[in-house]
Design a protein around this motif. Structure first.
Motif, short mmCIF file in Angstrom:
data_model
loop_
_atom_site.label_atom_id
_atom_site.label_comp_id
_atom_site.label_asym_id
_atom_site.label_seq_id
_atom_site.Cartn_x
_atom_site.Cartn_y
_atom_site.Cartn_z
N GLY A 8 30.98 34.13 52.97
CA GLY A 8 32.36 34.03 52.53
C GLY A 8 33.37 33.76 53.61
N GLY A 9 32.92 33.74 54.86
CA GLY A 9 33.86 33.47 55.94
C GLY A 9 34.28 32.01 55.97
N GLY A 10 35.19 31.71 56.87
CA GLY A 10 35.66 30.34 57.00
C GLY A 10 36.92 30.25 57.82
N LEU A 11 37.52 29.09 57.79
CA LEU A 11 38.77 28.82 58.50
C LEU A 11 39.92 28.86 57.51
CD1 LEU A 11 40.40 27.87 60.98
CD2 LEU A 11 39.76 25.52 60.35
N VAL A 12 40.93 29.62 57.81
CA VAL A 12 42.06 29.77 56.90
C VAL A 12 43.35 29.86 57.72
CG1 VAL A 12 41.87 32.29 56.81
CG2 VAL A 12 42.90 31.05 54.89
N GLN A 13 44.43 29.42 57.14
CA GLN A 13 45.72 29.54 57.83
C GLN A 13 46.26 30.97 57.69
OE1 GLN A 13 48.23 26.45 56.13
NE2 GLN A 13 47.77 25.11 57.86
N ALA A 14 47.09 31.33 58.63
CA ALA A 14 47.73 32.65 58.58
C ALA A 14 48.44 32.81 57.23
CB ALA A 14 48.72 32.79 59.72
N GLY A 15 48.28 33.99 56.65
CA GLY A 15 48.84 34.27 55.34
C GLY A 15 47.87 34.00 54.20
N GLY A 16 46.76 33.37 54.50
CA GLY A 16 45.78 33.05 53.49
C GLY A 16 44.86 34.21 53.17
N SER A 17 43.87 33.92 52.30
CA SER A 17 42.95 34.95 51.83
C SER A 17 41.50 34.47 51.90
CB SER A 17 43.26 35.32 50.37
OG SER A 17 44.56 35.85 50.24
N LEU A 18 40.61 35.41 52.05
CA LEU A 18 39.17 35.17 51.97
C LEU A 18 38.53 36.38 51.30
CD1 LEU A 18 38.28 33.74 55.50
CD2 LEU A 18 38.20 32.48 53.34
N ARG A 19 37.40 36.13 50.67
CA ARG A 19 36.62 37.24 50.11
C ARG A 19 35.21 37.18 50.68
NH1 ARG A 19 33.85 38.32 44.32
NH2 ARG A 19 34.21 40.57 44.15
N LEU A 20 34.84 38.22 51.39
CA LEU A 20 33.52 38.31 51.99
C LEU A 20 32.59 39.08 51.06
CD1 LEU A 20 34.44 39.24 55.68
CD2 LEU A 20 34.38 36.99 54.58
N SER A 21 31.32 38.69 51.11
CA SER A 21 30.30 39.38 50.34
C SER A 21 29.17 39.79 51.26
CB SER A 21 29.73 38.47 49.24
OG SER A 21 30.73 38.12 48.31
N CYS A 22 28.53 40.90 50.94
CA CYS A 22 27.37 41.39 51.69
C CYS A 22 26.31 41.78 50.69
CB CYS A 22 27.76 42.57 52.55
SG CYS A 22 26.36 43.42 53.30
N ALA A 23 25.23 41.01 50.67
CA ALA A 23 24.13 41.28 49.75
C ALA A 23 23.01 41.97 50.52
CB ALA A 23 23.63 39.99 49.13
N ALA A 24 22.55 43.07 49.98
CA ALA A 24 21.49 43.84 50.61
C ALA A 24 20.18 43.63 49.87
CB ALA A 24 21.85 45.32 50.61
N SER A 25 19.12 43.49 50.62
CA SER A 25 17.79 43.38 50.03
C SER A 25 16.82 44.21 50.85
CB SER A 25 17.33 41.92 50.00
OG SER A 25 17.24 41.38 51.30
N GLY A 26 15.68 44.50 50.28
CA GLY A 26 14.68 45.27 50.99
C GLY A 26 14.73 46.74 50.65
N ARG A 27 15.90 47.23 50.30
CA ARG A 27 16.04 48.60 49.83
C ARG A 27 17.40 48.71 49.16
NH1 ARG A 27 17.06 53.62 53.27
NH2 ARG A 27 17.88 54.14 51.21
N THR A 28 17.52 49.69 48.34
CA THR A 28 18.82 49.94 47.73
C THR A 28 19.63 50.83 48.63
OG1 THR A 28 19.95 50.90 45.84
CG2 THR A 28 17.88 51.92 46.49
N PHE A 29 20.93 50.67 48.59
CA PHE A 29 21.83 51.51 49.36
C PHE A 29 22.51 52.54 48.48
CE2 PHE A 29 21.52 50.00 53.60
CZ PHE A 29 20.99 48.71 53.46
#
Length: 115
Positions: A8-29
């Motif tokens: 979900g990362g990237g290049l954005v101008q100041a004042g902008g928005s991004l949404r990051l995601s983190c998917a876990a595998s191998g075990r449940t958290f």
């Protein structure tokens, strides 16, 4: 083997928005507190936000009011909604348990905020 994959990362101008995601595998958290961390060039890695299993949240002062952490326990996924981004938010963002486990660090996702 535990794997955390950030996206979900990237290049954005100041004042902008991004949404990051983190998917876990191998075990449940299930039951664990999860966090988002970031590391800017030349700086130590720091915690940005964290969320408990019961969805209690913590935010670093630098992001309070701008970032929102959430989790979908059924999907084993943690999110970071980032609004009103500033150039000083530029960093590689990682997720991990909080406190972090060394062997769980992923590749991270680059966030670059231009002024």
């Amino acid at each position: 083997q535990v794997q955390l994959v950030e996206s979900g990362g990237g290049l954005v101008q100041a004042g902008g928005s991004l949404r990051l995601s983190c998917a876990a595998s191998g075990r449940t958290f299930s039951g664990f507190r999860m966090g988002w961390f970031r590391q800017a060039p030349g700086k130590d890695r720091e915690v940005v936000a964290a969320i408990s299993w019961g969805k209690y949240t913590y935010y670093a002062d630098s992001v309070k009011g701008r970032f929102t952490i959430s989790r979908d326990n059924a999907k084993n996924t943690v999110y970071l909604q980032m609004n009103s981004l500033k150039p000083e938010d530029t960093a590689v963002y990682y997720c991990n348990k909080d406190p972090p486990v060394v062997g769980y660090w992923g590749q991270g996702t680059q966030v670059t905020v231009s002024s």
